[in-house]
Design a protein around this motif. Sequence first.
Motif, short mmCIF file in Angstrom:
data_model
loop_
_atom_site.label_atom_id
_atom_site.label_comp_id
_atom_site.label_asym_id
_atom_site.label_seq_id
_atom_site.Cartn_x
_atom_site.Cartn_y
_atom_site.Cartn_z
N THR A 251 0.83 -1.21 0.00
CA THR A 251 0.00 0.00 0.00
C THR A 251 0.86 1.25 0.00
O THR A 251 0.59 2.22 -0.72
N TYR A 252 1.94 1.22 0.79
CA TYR A 252 2.85 2.37 0.84
C TYR A 252 3.47 2.61 -0.53
O TYR A 252 3.53 3.75 -1.01
N ASP A 253 3.91 1.53 -1.20
CA ASP A 253 4.57 1.69 -2.50
C ASP A 253 3.61 2.28 -3.53
O ASP A 253 3.99 3.19 -4.27
N VAL A 254 2.38 1.78 -3.57
CA VAL A 254 1.40 2.30 -4.52
C VAL A 254 1.06 3.75 -4.19
O VAL A 254 0.98 4.61 -5.07
N PHE A 255 0.90 4.04 -2.90
CA PHE A 255 0.52 5.37 -2.46
C PHE A 255 1.60 6.40 -2.78
O PHE A 255 1.34 7.45 -3.38
N ILE A 256 2.84 6.08 -2.40
CA ILE A 256 3.93 7.05 -2.53
C ILE A 256 4.33 7.27 -3.98
O ILE A 256 4.83 8.32 -4.37
N SER A 257 4.09 6.24 -4.84
CA SER A 257 4.52 6.34 -6.23
C SER A 257 3.49 7.03 -7.12
O SER A 257 3.84 7.53 -8.19
N ASN A 258 2.24 7.04 -6.70
CA ASN A 258 1.18 7.55 -7.59
C ASN A 258 0.47 8.80 -7.08
O ASN A 258 -0.33 9.38 -7.80
N ILE A 259 0.75 9.19 -5.84
CA ILE A 259 0.07 10.34 -5.26
C ILE A 259 1.10 11.37 -4.83
O ILE A 259 2.08 11.04 -4.16
N ASP A 260 0.88 12.61 -5.20
CA ASP A 260 1.77 13.69 -4.78
C ASP A 260 1.64 13.91 -3.28
O ASP A 260 0.54 14.09 -2.76
N THR A 261 2.76 13.89 -2.59
CA THR A 261 2.75 14.07 -1.14
C THR A 261 3.70 15.20 -0.75
O THR A 261 4.54 15.63 -1.54
N ASP A 262 3.57 15.63 0.50
CA ASP A 262 4.43 16.69 1.02
C ASP A 262 5.57 16.13 1.86
O ASP A 262 6.20 16.86 2.63
N PHE A 263 5.85 14.83 1.72
CA PHE A 263 6.93 14.24 2.49
C PHE A 263 8.27 14.84 2.06
O PHE A 263 8.52 15.06 0.88
N SER A 264 9.12 15.09 3.05
CA SER A 264 10.47 15.55 2.74
C SER A 264 11.29 14.37 2.20
O SER A 264 10.88 13.21 2.33
N LYS A 265 12.44 14.68 1.63
CA LYS A 265 13.29 13.61 1.09
C LYS A 265 13.74 12.65 2.19
O LYS A 265 13.82 11.43 1.98
N THR A 266 13.99 13.19 3.39
CA THR A 266 14.40 12.34 4.52
C THR A 266 13.29 11.40 4.93
O THR A 266 13.51 10.20 5.17
N GLU A 267 12.07 11.91 5.04
CA GLU A 267 10.92 11.06 5.41
C GLU A 267 10.69 9.98 4.36
O GLU A 267 10.41 8.83 4.69
N TYR A 268 10.81 10.36 3.11
CA TYR A 268 10.63 9.41 2.00
C TYR A 268 11.68 8.31 2.07
O TYR A 268 11.37 7.12 1.90
N LEU A 269 12.94 8.70 2.34
CA LEU A 269 14.02 7.73 2.43
C LEU A 269 13.80 6.77 3.59
O LEU A 269 13.96 5.55 3.43
N VAL A 270 13.43 7.29 4.74
CA VAL A 270 13.21 6.44 5.93
C VAL A 270 12.09 5.43 5.67
O VAL A 270 12.23 4.24 5.98
N MET A 271 10.99 5.88 5.09
CA MET A 271 9.86 4.98 4.82
C MET A 271 10.22 3.93 3.78
O MET A 271 9.80 2.77 3.88
N THR A 272 11.02 4.32 2.78
CA THR A 272 11.45 3.36 1.76
C THR A 272 12.36 2.30 2.36
O THR A 272 12.20 1.10 2.07
N LEU A 273 13.29 2.71 3.21
CA LEU A 273 14.18 1.75 3.86
C LEU A 273 13.41 0.81 4.77
O LEU A 273 13.72 -0.38 4.85
#
Length: 314
Positions: A251-273
């Motif tokens: 769900t995270y992968d589909v959400f983060i890849s297809n929806i524009d979010t206000d996550f910072s690059k650090t938050e995005y990196l942490v969630m991906t890891l």
Amino acid sequence: MDLKLNATYITLDGYVQLHKYRYLYFVIMFAVYILILCCNLTIVSLIVFKKSLHEPMYIFIAALLMNSVMFSTVVYPKLFIDFLSERQIISYKACLFQSFMFYSLGGSEFLLLSAMAYDRYVSICKPLQYPTIMRNTTISIFLVLAWILPSSQVAVAAVLLASDTICSFKLKGIFCNNAILELLCVRKIAHIIHDIVILFIVALFPFFFILFTYTRILIISFQRNRAFRTKAAQTCLPHLLVLVSFSCSGTYDVFISNIDTDFSKTEYLVMTLQMLIYTPLFNPIIYGLKMKKISNYIKKLFCRIAIKHISTVN
């Protein structure tokens, strides 16, 4: 020269202060990868070499854990290279291949969990018919379909992407996933329709089938005695925990890849890891702790290793 390079290579732009923490990234993720390999392959080896574990449920568990190993191997080695490189780049063709393998194995995970759910349903709800239904031929068909069906579906999407023109050469991420669609000059309706079809076949349909199956098991369990309910819970709970864990990652992968979010690059990196670490490590830990037979064999294995170490020291 740079123009030619940009026409061929994609820059992975999801790293944070890599120049400063590259060796810390490398050491932590390399340790995690070794741990993933050791945990998963230990249980797979036990299932292969212990005849008492040559049952459909354990065969599916071994397949699921091998799938986790392959899933990690698709991403981790490229991460190690990027951690130690001055430029974090990947060719467009290699990026498509990594994305293809990532989603093929992700779909296989859902289908393997579906096969395990069906196995538990037959075992608990139709015990007398279990040996007839869950034969070696049936198991082989389930395993082949679990790996062939997603790969054939995702391969079509990869071929479609390979024939398209890209206008952006900077990928928002540390590996190739659905974010690759943002590189296209025009996102065609054919891509969207095919992605929806893939999502339904290899994710949504298996997910709802699993929920239906375990709901049926739950209903039948409440109609039986306490001992039956306890046994059903012990065998089904690990599968449900793994399903929840992987569904959250998907769900995270589909959400983060297809929806524009206000996550910072650090938050995005942490969630991906977190997505890359949790599921491959979570699966063997759950099956190692919650499946009684596997847990007992692991305890015996560690006891033997400890005794051998003590005798060697003495």
